[in-house]
Design a protein around this motif. Sequence first.
Motif, short mmCIF file in Angstrom:
data_model
loop_
_atom_site.label_atom_id
_atom_site.label_comp_id
_atom_site.label_asym_id
_atom_site.label_seq_id
_atom_site.Cartn_x
_atom_site.Cartn_y
_atom_site.Cartn_z
N GLU A 112 -5.44 0.46 22.44
CA GLU A 112 -5.65 1.71 23.19
C GLU A 112 -7.04 2.27 22.93
O GLU A 112 -7.69 2.77 23.86
CB GLU A 112 -4.59 2.74 22.83
CG GLU A 112 -4.76 4.04 23.60
CD GLU A 112 -3.46 4.79 23.80
OE1 GLU A 112 -3.52 5.88 24.40
OE2 GLU A 112 -2.41 4.32 23.37
N CYS A 113 -7.51 2.20 21.69
CA CYS A 113 -8.86 2.68 21.39
C CYS A 113 -9.90 1.99 22.27
O CYS A 113 -10.75 2.64 22.88
CB CYS A 113 -9.19 2.42 19.91
SG CYS A 113 -8.37 3.52 18.74
N VAL A 208 -11.85 3.13 15.17
CA VAL A 208 -11.88 4.44 15.82
C VAL A 208 -13.30 4.81 16.26
O VAL A 208 -13.51 5.27 17.38
CB VAL A 208 -11.33 5.53 14.87
CG1 VAL A 208 -11.56 6.92 15.45
CG2 VAL A 208 -9.84 5.31 14.63
N CYS A 212 -15.09 5.27 20.07
CA CYS A 212 -15.43 6.68 20.25
C CYS A 212 -16.90 6.85 20.60
O CYS A 212 -17.25 7.64 21.49
CB CYS A 212 -15.09 7.45 18.97
SG CYS A 212 -15.22 9.25 19.15
N TYR A 253 -7.43 11.03 20.29
CA TYR A 253 -8.31 11.09 19.12
C TYR A 253 -8.04 12.32 18.25
O TYR A 253 -8.12 12.24 17.03
CB TYR A 253 -9.77 11.05 19.55
CG TYR A 253 -10.25 9.64 19.79
CD1 TYR A 253 -10.60 8.82 18.73
CD2 TYR A 253 -10.35 9.12 21.07
CE1 TYR A 253 -11.04 7.52 18.92
CE2 TYR A 253 -10.79 7.82 21.29
CZ TYR A 253 -11.13 7.02 20.21
OH TYR A 253 -11.54 5.73 20.42
N SER A 256 -4.73 11.59 16.37
CA SER A 256 -4.96 10.53 15.38
C SER A 256 -5.78 11.05 14.20
O SER A 256 -5.46 10.75 13.04
CB SER A 256 -5.69 9.35 16.03
OG SER A 256 -4.92 8.79 17.06
#
Length: 275
Positions: A112-113, A208, A212, A253, A256
Motif C-alpha cells: 500500500e505504501c 515508509v 512518502c 500515514y 500508521s
Amino acid sequence: MVEGNWTRVSEFILMSFSSLPTEIQSLLFLTFLFIYLVTLLGNSLIILVTLADPMLHSPMYFFLRNLSFLEIGFNLVIVPKMLGTLVAQDTTISFLGCATQMYFLFFFGVSECFLLATMAYDRYVAICSPLHYPVIMNPRTRAKLAAVSWFPGIPLATVETTWLFSFPFCGINKVNHFFCDSPPVLRLVCADTALFEINAIIGTILVVMIPCLLILCSYTRIAAAILKIPSAKGKHKAFSTCSSHLLVVSLFYVSSSLTYFRPKSNNSPESKKVL
C-alpha cells in the motif's frame, strides 16, 4: 513441549478487547461488522465497475482497482478474526495462523505504501504533462508500475516473519492485540531480539519514508502546476482529481505514524488497539 528452560508455543491467545465490558464488545462487533461489509462491497463494486465500463479503463482507475483489491486483502487478513474474538470469544490462533496473518499484514502494508506513491506519480503526470499522459502511462508502463508497487512486500514480509517466528517463545502466549502484529508478538520472545528490532526499525523507516518522499515530490510539482492555471475553475478541476488520493494518503500515514512511531513511554497497547 518443553525444551531446556523454554516451552514451544503451538498457539497464541489474542487478548483483543477482553478488558472491555461485554456490552461494549457487542457494540464494537456490530460497528466493525457493518464497516467490514461496506468496505468489501464498496471495493468489490469499484473493481467490477471500472472493469465493466470502457470509459474507466484509464491509468487512474487501473491503479484504483489495485488499491481496492489490496484493501479487500487487508480487511480479510485482520477483520474476520477480530470479529470472532468479539462475538464468539474465539481468541486462539495457531502458530502457523499467526505467522500467516503477520506475513500478509506486512505484505499488504508495504504494497500500500508503494501503491499510494505510484498513484501520486500518476496524478503528477496527468496534471503536469496532460498531452503526453496517454503515451507515458501506456498499458505496459502502468502494469510495470503496479508490479513494482506489489513486489517489495514479498521479500520484506518473508524476511521479517520468518526471522521473528524462528525465535523461541517462553510459554507465555497471550498477544495483547486483536491480530498478530509484530510488536506484541515480539514481547513474547525469550531471546535477544536487538538485531531484529534494529532491522525492523530501519526497514520500516525505509518502507515508509521512500514512498512518502515520492508522494511529497509529486504533490509539490502538482501544486506548482495548479498555481499556474489561470482560471479558478481549472484549478478546482485539477485539484479535485487529487483530493481523494490525498485523503487516503493522510489517513494511512497519520494512523500508521501514531501507531508505530510514538515514543514507547506514550505508546500503550490499548491506545494502539484503538488507533
